[in-house]
Write a protein that holds these residues in place. Structure first.
Motif, PDB file in Angstrom:
ATOM      1  N   GLU A 165      -4.156  -4.806  -5.460  1.00 17.62           N
ATOM      2  CA  GLU A 165      -3.447  -5.134  -4.255  1.00 17.62           C
ATOM      3  C   GLU A 165      -4.228  -6.455  -3.665  1.00 17.62           C
ATOM      4  OE1 GLU A 165      -2.363  -2.592  -1.218  1.00 17.62           O
ATOM      5  OE2 GLU A 165      -2.221  -4.086   0.345  1.00 17.62           O
ATOM      6  N   ASP A 176      -6.641   0.065   3.686  1.00 17.45           N
ATOM      7  CA  ASP A 176      -5.699   0.591   2.734  1.00 17.45           C
ATOM      8  C   ASP A 176      -6.632   1.273   1.528  1.00 17.45           C
ATOM      9  OD1 ASP A 176      -4.075  -0.634   3.881  1.00 17.45           O
ATOM     10  OD2 ASP A 176      -3.556  -2.706   2.684  1.00 17.45           O
ATOM     11  N   THR A 192       0.966  -1.407  -0.030  1.00 16.44           N
ATOM     12  CA  THR A 192      -0.050  -0.101  -0.041  1.00 16.44           C
ATOM     13  C   THR A 192       0.963   1.237  -0.094  1.00 16.44           C
ATOM     14  OG1 THR A 192      -1.513  -1.206   1.232  1.00 16.44           O
ATOM     15  CG2 THR A 192      -1.898   1.148   1.156  1.00 16.44           C
TER      16      THR A 192
HETATM   17 MG   LIG Z   1      -1.732  -3.118   2.220  1.00 16.54          MG
END
Ligand SMILES: [Mg+2]
Ligand SMILES: Nc1nc2c(ncn2[C@@H]2O[C@H](COP(=O)(O)OP(=O)(O)OP(=O)(O)O)[C@@H](O)[C@H]2O)c(=O)[nH]1
Ligand SMILES: [Zn+2]
Lengths: 251, 112
Positions: A152, A107, A79
């Motif tokens: 992610e 996040d 992140t």
């Molecule tokens: Mg993360």
């Protein structure tokens, strides 16, 4: 007992129709297998995921969107890398982000604070993202043409390795605090990635870590890997990384 | 633990295939798993057992493991490998590919 088909007295079907005809007409009827029969299937168990991944690929391709699937152990710096990257290039190129975590939208909130089109997927007990949920998410995101998409993945080096998300490029991130032999311990992830980011190199003076050993170990698993050595927080190596990203969308 | 979600996909696929086969009753399913498929075979066995038991469908399962095999793209010879990218033991080339050992397949089902 019915003499024609041996199915007992309570059969519903008429004997004027053959079995195939009943199938063709969609009629309800019984099947009789005198003994259990083996049916060869030979189907890939991940075929549903893989089909969805191909649909994603087609969609992204048509819109000239380049997608990354970013995987690592928890806390390697995924992140933070996205935040820093976004700040550096959002004036040059449009970026969208899909955040996968088991719980919380922490996040996604970090990325959204930078004014980026972001969707959080919470997998709850799930340990990886699957192509089906990415497909649904992408369809509702309205991602602009000629842009970058970062996915992610859940912090986990095992399960996400098996699941193609339709990405153009899979990046495995490892931080120098995680041990030089990490690629040997988690070979599937390093095998399935095209790019390996070695992060937190600012911490090297405090560790017994040999970057060359990490690379050798990773290359012994996958000789095609491309490397970036970064300290995301100190900005080391970031120019290489950024110019690499910009190239992906021009070509 | 992706073995549980994979086991679930296997069971769903097998049930669907039995349905497609004229609504027959599934009594056994057989899967093939390559040693390099990235799946823990004991974990998969365990997960399949749990799912099938809890569904009360009375379905048995079998897992066949497949040992990895690679082929050299240069000298065209086959050799036993232990991972996806292995250099050729005959000519030393790195241009090899895994031809077996990556499977994750529903091989067959038995229906009644
Ligand atoms: Mg993360
Ligand atoms: N020293 C140092 N710390 C870093 C660097 N990059 C990230 N960190 C720190 O590592 C910690 C985890 O970073 P995150 O970016 O949240 O990691 P992540 O991979 O997104 O974590 P999960 O999403 O939980 O898997 C934070 O405290 C970061 O500040 C770096 O280059 N050097
Ligand atoms: Zn050879």
């Amino acid at each position: 007992m019915c003499g024609s088909c041996g199915c007992g007295d309570h059969h519903k079907h008429s004997h004027n129709l053959s079995h195939e005809q009943m199938h063709a007409l969609g009629m309800e009827h019984h099947h009789h297998h005198e003994q259990p029969s083996v049916i060869e299937i030979e189907k890939d168990i991940l075929s549903h995921n893989n089909n969805m991944a191909e649909r994603i690929r087609g969609y992204l391709d048509a819109k000239n969107i380049y997608a990354f699937n970013l995987v690592s152990s928890p806390g390697s710096g995924k992140t933070t890398l996205l935040e820093t990257t976004i700040k550096a290039i959002k004036s040059k190129i449009n970026i969208s982000v899909i955040e996968g975590d088991q719980r919380t939208s922490n996040d996604a909130d970090r990325i959204m604070n930078l004014g980026i089109n972001t969707v959080q997927i919470n997998t709850e007990t799930g340990c990886h993202l699957e192509a089906g949920e990415i497909y649904d998410t992408i369809k509702q995101m309205n991602i602009p043409e000629s842009s970058l998409l970062f996915i992610e993945n859940i912090g986990n080096l095992v399960c996400p390795a098996l699941f193609d998300l339709g990405e153009n490029e899979r990046i495995v991130m490892i931080s120098v605090t995680e041990g030089d032999d990490k690629p040997l311990k988690y070979p599937y992830m390093f095998e399935s990635a095209q790019t390996c980011i070695i992060n937190k190199i600012d911490l090297l003076p405090y560790l017994q870590c040999d970057i060359e050993r990490i690379k050798q170990n990773a290359l012994s698993i996958n000789p095609h890997l491309r490397f970036f050595e970064l300290s995301v927080t100190q900005g080391i190596g970031m120019e290489n990384w950024i110019s690499y990203l910009l190239q992906q969308i021009q070509t | 633990m992706h073995e549980l979600s994979i086991a679930l996909s296997i069971v769903n696929l097998a049930v669907q295939e039995a349905k497609n086969n004229g609504n027959s009753k599934l009594s056994e399913l057989e899967v093939e798993v390559g040693e390099l498929a990235g799946v823990d075979i004991n974990g998969l066995d365990f997960s399949l057992g749990i799912i099938l038991k809890s569904s009360r469908m009375n379905v048995g399962h079998k897992i066949h493991t497949i040992s990895p095999l690679s082929r050299c793209n240069i000298c065209k010879r086959d050799f036993k490998s232990t991972r996806k990218y292995t250099s050729c033991p005959f000519c030393g080339s790195k241009d090899t590919r895994l031809t077996k050992g990556n499977e994750l397949r529903l091989k067959s089902i038995i229906v009644e």
